[in-house]
Design a protein around this motif. Structure first.
Motif, PDB file in Angstrom:
ATOM      1  N   TYR A  74       0.802  -1.226   0.000  1.00 55.01           N
ATOM      2  CA  TYR A  74       0.000   0.000   0.000  1.00 55.01           C
ATOM      3  C   TYR A  74       0.836   1.278   0.000  1.00 55.01           C
ATOM      4  N   GLY A  75       2.054   1.176   0.505  1.00 56.64           N
ATOM      5  CA  GLY A  75       2.872   2.379   0.608  1.00 56.64           C
ATOM      6  C   GLY A  75       4.135   2.136   1.405  1.00 56.64           C
ATOM      7  N   ASP A  76       4.675   3.240   1.920  1.00 54.62           N
ATOM      8  CA  ASP A  76       5.949   3.218   2.631  1.00 54.62           C
ATOM      9  C   ASP A  76       5.748   3.586   4.095  1.00 54.62           C
ATOM     10  N   HIS A 106      -7.566   4.061   0.853  1.00 58.26           N
ATOM     11  CA  HIS A 106      -7.227   4.260   2.268  1.00 58.26           C
ATOM     12  C   HIS A 106      -8.354   4.978   2.998  1.00 58.26           C
ATOM     13  N   GLY A 107      -8.354   4.803   4.311  1.00 59.15           N
ATOM     14  CA  GLY A 107      -9.310   5.506   5.153  1.00 59.15           C
ATOM     15  C   GLY A 107      -8.902   6.961   5.323  1.00 59.15           C
ATOM     16  N   VAL A 108      -9.790   7.722   5.925  1.00 61.55           N
ATOM     17  CA  VAL A 108      -9.501   9.135   6.171  1.00 61.55           C
ATOM     18  C   VAL A 108      -8.598   9.273   7.393  1.00 61.55           C
ATOM     19  N   LEU A 109      -8.030  10.456   7.560  1.00 60.58           N
ATOM     20  CA  LEU A 109      -7.135  10.734   8.681  1.00 60.58           C
ATOM     21  C   LEU A 109      -7.823  10.380   9.996  1.00 60.58           C
ATOM     22  N   ALA A 110      -7.157   9.586  10.833  1.00 61.94           N
ATOM     23  CA  ALA A 110      -7.753   9.121  12.084  1.00 61.94           C
ATOM     24  C   ALA A 110      -6.744   9.154  13.223  1.00 61.94           C
ATOM     25  N   PRO A 111      -6.460  10.364  13.762  1.00 62.61           N
ATOM     26  CA  PRO A 111      -5.594  10.428  14.938  1.00 62.61           C
ATOM     27  C   PRO A 111      -6.282   9.801  16.139  1.00 62.61           C
ATOM     28  N   LEU A 112      -5.527   9.147  16.994  1.00 61.74           N
ATOM     29  CA  LEU A 112      -6.087   8.519  18.186  1.00 61.74           C
ATOM     30  C   LEU A 112      -5.815   9.338  19.440  1.00 61.74           C
ATOM     31  N   MET A 168     -16.365   4.294   4.396  1.00 60.01           N
ATOM     32  CA  MET A 168     -15.860   4.825   3.142  1.00 60.01           C
ATOM     33  C   MET A 168     -14.343   4.794   3.128  1.00 60.01           C
ATOM     34  N   VAL A 169     -13.777   4.555   1.952  1.00 58.78           N
ATOM     35  CA  VAL A 169     -12.350   4.736   1.714  1.00 58.78           C
ATOM     36  C   VAL A 169     -12.207   5.627   0.481  1.00 58.78           C
ATOM     37  N   GLU A 170     -11.009   6.169   0.328  1.00 60.06           N
ATOM     38  CA  GLU A 170     -10.738   7.049  -0.800  1.00 60.06           C
ATOM     39  C   GLU A 170      -9.383   6.713  -1.390  1.00 60.06           C
ATOM     40  N   ARG A 171      -9.130   7.260  -2.575  1.00 62.14           N
ATOM     41  CA  ARG A 171      -7.802   7.120  -3.175  1.00 62.14           C
ATOM     42  C   ARG A 171      -7.532   8.340  -4.039  1.00 62.14           C
ATOM     43  N   VAL A 231      -5.862   2.943   7.662  1.00 62.03           N
ATOM     44  CA  VAL A 231      -6.707   1.938   7.025  1.00 62.03           C
ATOM     45  C   VAL A 231      -6.374   1.904   5.540  1.00 62.03           C
ATOM     46  N   VAL A 232      -6.211   0.720   4.993  1.00 62.12           N
ATOM     47  CA  VAL A 232      -5.923   0.537   3.569  1.00 62.12           C
ATOM     48  C   VAL A 232      -6.767  -0.619   3.045  1.00 62.12           C
ATOM     49  N   ALA A 233      -6.896  -0.689   1.717  1.00 62.99           N
ATOM     50  CA  ALA A 233      -7.624  -1.793   1.104  1.00 62.99           C
ATOM     51  C   ALA A 233      -6.995  -2.115  -0.242  1.00 62.99           C
ATOM     52  N   GLU A 234      -7.096  -3.377  -0.632  1.00 67.81           N
ATOM     53  CA  GLU A 234      -6.645  -3.817  -1.949  1.00 67.81           C
ATOM     54  C   GLU A 234      -7.576  -3.253  -3.017  1.00 67.81           C
ATOM     55  N   ASP A 235      -7.079  -3.150  -4.245  1.00 66.99           N
ATOM     56  CA  ASP A 235      -7.904  -2.724  -5.373  1.00 66.99           C
ATOM     57  C   ASP A 235      -8.271  -3.951  -6.197  1.00 66.99           C
ATOM     58  N   ASP A 236      -9.563  -4.082  -6.503  1.00 67.61           N
ATOM     59  CA  ASP A 236     -10.047  -5.189  -7.327  1.00 67.61           C
ATOM     60  C   ASP A 236     -10.841  -4.593  -8.485  1.00 67.61           C
ATOM     61  N   GLY A 237     -10.137  -4.211  -9.557  1.00 69.84           N
ATOM     62  CA  GLY A 237     -10.789  -3.638 -10.722  1.00 69.84           C
ATOM     63  C   GLY A 237     -11.487  -2.317 -10.442  1.00 69.84           C
TER      64      GLY A 237
END
Length: 161
Positions: free
Chosen positions: A18-20, A124-130, A71-74, A93-99
């Motif tokens: 998903y990233g670094d 990915h999900g939106v910014l979520a500070p804890l 919801m997730v966004e990219r 939060v991240v998710a795989e892409d399927d088409g």
């Protein structure tokens, strides 16, 4: 029916699709500033289709777990890096892409000193500070045109510890 997602600690290996993960871990690549500073060199792949890299400050509201994920966004035109301005953990939060559709979301909790860079096009999900204050430096694409796609899940998820 609600799907449940268990959080896991953020590691470079688990996050690699998903990233670094950016952190000062291990031996520095180089010592600089008269030997007083370790440089951990080139820890994120910034990738923009056009435009330029910009640095913004985000201030997000504190979130608590369990947390609904609806919801997730990219960002198809550029990567997006989040560097916390405190040592507090945040939810990633991240998710795989399927088409063009996100699937199999995962949730990570960062450790102290960790920042992340989402690769271009990563769901990915939106910014979520804890924790408060929820301040982040964000490095992303500044340019013309919309660089945002959202996906709302038909079946809601709940993220829990």
């Amino acid at each position: 029916m609600t799907m449940r997602i268990k959080t896991e600690p953020l590691t470079a290996e688990a996050f690699a699709p998903y990233g670094d993960v950016m952190q000062a871990a291990g031996t520095p690549d180089k010592m600089i500033n008269q030997g007083k500073c370790g440089r951990f060199h080139d820890r994120a792949r910034l990738d923009f289709s056009d435009g330029r890299a910009g640095i913004s400050i985000f201030k997000g509201e504190k979130e608590t777990l369990p947390l609904p994920l609806q919801m997730v966004e990219r960002h198809p035109d550029g990567s997006q890096a989040f560097v916390p301005m405190s040592a507090d953990p945040f939810l990633v939060v991240v998710a795989e892409d399927d088409g063009g559709v996100p699937k199999n979301p995962r949730a990570f909790i960062t450790g102290p000193g960790q920042a992340i860079n989402f690769h271009r096009g990563t769901w990915h999900g939106v910014l979520a500070p804890l924790s408060e204050p929820g301040l982040f430096t964000v490095i992303d694409r500044i340019g013309n045109g919309a660089n945002l796609e959202e996906h709302w899940f038909d079946v809601p998820y709940v993220i829990e510890e």
